[in-house]
Design a protein around this motif. Sequence first.
Motif, short mmCIF file in Angstrom:
data_model
loop_
_atom_site.label_atom_id
_atom_site.label_comp_id
_atom_site.label_asym_id
_atom_site.label_seq_id
_atom_site.Cartn_x
_atom_site.Cartn_y
_atom_site.Cartn_z
N VAL A 68 21.56 -29.01 -37.39
CA VAL A 68 20.37 -29.69 -36.89
C VAL A 68 19.33 -28.75 -37.27
CG1 VAL A 68 19.14 -30.85 -34.98
CG2 VAL A 68 21.60 -31.16 -35.06
N SER A 69 19.34 -27.38 -36.97
CA SER A 69 18.68 -26.52 -37.12
C SER A 69 17.93 -26.30 -38.70
CB SER A 69 19.13 -25.03 -36.85
OG SER A 69 17.99 -23.95 -37.13
N HIS A 70 18.82 -26.80 -39.56
CA HIS A 70 18.91 -26.56 -41.06
C HIS A 70 17.92 -27.90 -41.42
CE1 HIS A 70 22.47 -23.77 -42.21
NE2 HIS A 70 21.25 -23.20 -41.40
N MET A 71 18.22 -28.87 -40.76
CA MET A 71 17.47 -30.38 -41.19
C MET A 71 16.13 -30.14 -40.50
SD MET A 71 20.41 -33.34 -40.81
CE MET A 71 20.59 -32.92 -38.99
N LEU A 72 15.81 -29.42 -39.49
CA LEU A 72 14.44 -29.16 -38.90
C LEU A 72 13.80 -28.30 -39.72
CD1 LEU A 72 15.47 -29.20 -35.18
CD2 LEU A 72 13.79 -30.89 -36.67
N SER B 126 18.49 -35.83 -49.37
CA SER B 126 17.96 -34.79 -48.90
C SER B 126 18.05 -34.69 -47.24
CB SER B 126 16.50 -34.87 -49.31
OG SER B 126 15.81 -33.56 -48.62
N TYR B 127 18.73 -33.54 -46.88
CA TYR B 127 19.03 -33.54 -45.53
C TYR B 127 17.84 -32.58 -44.95
CZ TYR B 127 23.67 -35.13 -47.08
OH TYR B 127 24.61 -35.84 -47.76
N GLU C 285 14.09 -42.32 -40.47
CA GLU C 285 13.67 -42.66 -41.70
C GLU C 285 14.65 -42.16 -42.86
OE1 GLU C 285 11.04 -44.49 -42.47
OE2 GLU C 285 9.85 -44.76 -40.63
N ASN C 286 15.03 -41.09 -42.69
CA ASN C 286 16.03 -40.60 -43.47
C ASN C 286 17.57 -40.80 -43.38
OD1 ASN C 286 17.67 -38.92 -45.22
ND2 ASN C 286 16.25 -37.11 -45.21
N ARG C 287 18.26 -41.58 -44.09
CA ARG C 287 19.63 -42.03 -43.83
C ARG C 287 20.32 -40.96 -43.81
NH1 ARG C 287 20.13 -47.51 -43.87
NH2 ARG C 287 22.19 -47.41 -44.53
N ALA C 288 20.17 -39.98 -44.69
CA ALA C 288 21.22 -38.95 -44.87
C ALA C 288 21.05 -38.02 -43.85
CB ALA C 288 20.85 -38.10 -46.12
N VAL C 289 19.98 -37.70 -42.95
CA VAL C 289 19.88 -36.95 -41.62
C VAL C 289 20.59 -37.81 -40.65
CG1 VAL C 289 18.32 -36.44 -39.75
CG2 VAL C 289 17.74 -35.66 -42.23
N ALA C 290 20.52 -39.21 -40.67
CA ALA C 290 21.11 -40.16 -39.77
C ALA C 290 22.78 -40.05 -39.77
CB ALA C 290 20.82 -41.52 -39.80
N GLN C 291 23.24 -39.85 -40.97
CA GLN C 291 24.38 -40.05 -41.33
C GLN C 291 24.99 -38.60 -40.75
OE1 GLN C 291 26.78 -41.87 -41.94
NE2 GLN C 291 28.63 -40.56 -41.94
N ILE C 292 24.35 -37.30 -40.71
CA ILE C 292 24.84 -35.89 -40.44
C ILE C 292 24.87 -36.09 -38.75
CG2 ILE C 292 24.54 -33.50 -40.17
CD1 ILE C 292 25.81 -34.49 -42.76
N LEU C 293 23.95 -36.67 -38.10
CA LEU C 293 23.76 -36.56 -36.90
C LEU C 293 24.83 -37.61 -36.13
CD1 LEU C 293 21.98 -35.26 -34.97
CD2 LEU C 293 20.56 -37.43 -34.70
#
Length: 298
Positions: free
Chosen positions: A134-138, A69-70, A181-189
């Motif tokens: 980043v806007s979508h992840m927020l 989940s991103y 915490e979210n590894r998926a978010v970290a990968q996109i970043l």
Amino acid sequence: MKHNLVIFAALALQTFAVPWGTNYRAAKWAKRDKFNAFGWTLRNGTSNNGQGNGPMYSPIPSTLEQNPSYQAVTDFDFNSLQVGIHQEYLELDLFNYGLVRFSEKAFLDYGLTRDEIHLIRFFAQQEIGHAEVVSHMLGPNAAKPCKYAYNFNNIGEYFDFCQRVTRYGESGVYGFLPLLENRAVAQILLQSITTEARQQFAFRQFSGLFPVVEWFETGATQAMQWTLLSQHIVSCPPSNFERPVIFPIFPRLNITNNPNPIDPKHGPAIATNRTALTSPGRRVRMRWQEKGVPAGHE
């Protein structure tokens, strides 16, 4: 010798030119059997030590998330990404602003080619994608673009400013990236910030600086990054204050005799032997910001 090279090339193609699918079988002499997105697995009855008496090896990490989940779901992730999106907005505005403020002739006279001018334009296009993801992840509470002010007056100062902004943007993300915490978010970043690292490399080349002078890139905290980028924000839309950046802004410690990296003798170049702007024994003078000066923006 020639025949040996041909045989080796054929074996290499047979081993490594793997078509997509999960039922591919390697050459008979290989102790690997199936191939999928995670790599090779060993044939039945074969262990890692080649004796056939151990467990099968499957190179799938225990942390793999089958349905990522991103989204920034924790406060730490959300607040960290809020700093990140402000960085992306600043760079998007900055890259475009330079192309508008300075004419093509001015860039050409500085020493760039039209292809290199287009590279700056492409950097700005990259920032559109970075800001959007980043806007979508927020989610709906993501910060919106602000109004900015810059303190450069010519193209040399513009490139120096760009290489500094991308530098602390890169370090700021490296500082909190492994803590998300979210590894998926970290990968996109991670995918966006490695692109920004290449931008910083190019801006140093445009500045006539040695493109990379360190062995390891330093990570910085969110507060350090926010302190540096917030000084260029003039005002923001009211919606940004519904979920504002929570990290503190430190008082500025200004170096009053900072070396000037702009040197007409060192124009744009892939690399120069200009590896240092200071020398041992040089005294650095610093001064704190005056007390009572408001921090942040409107």
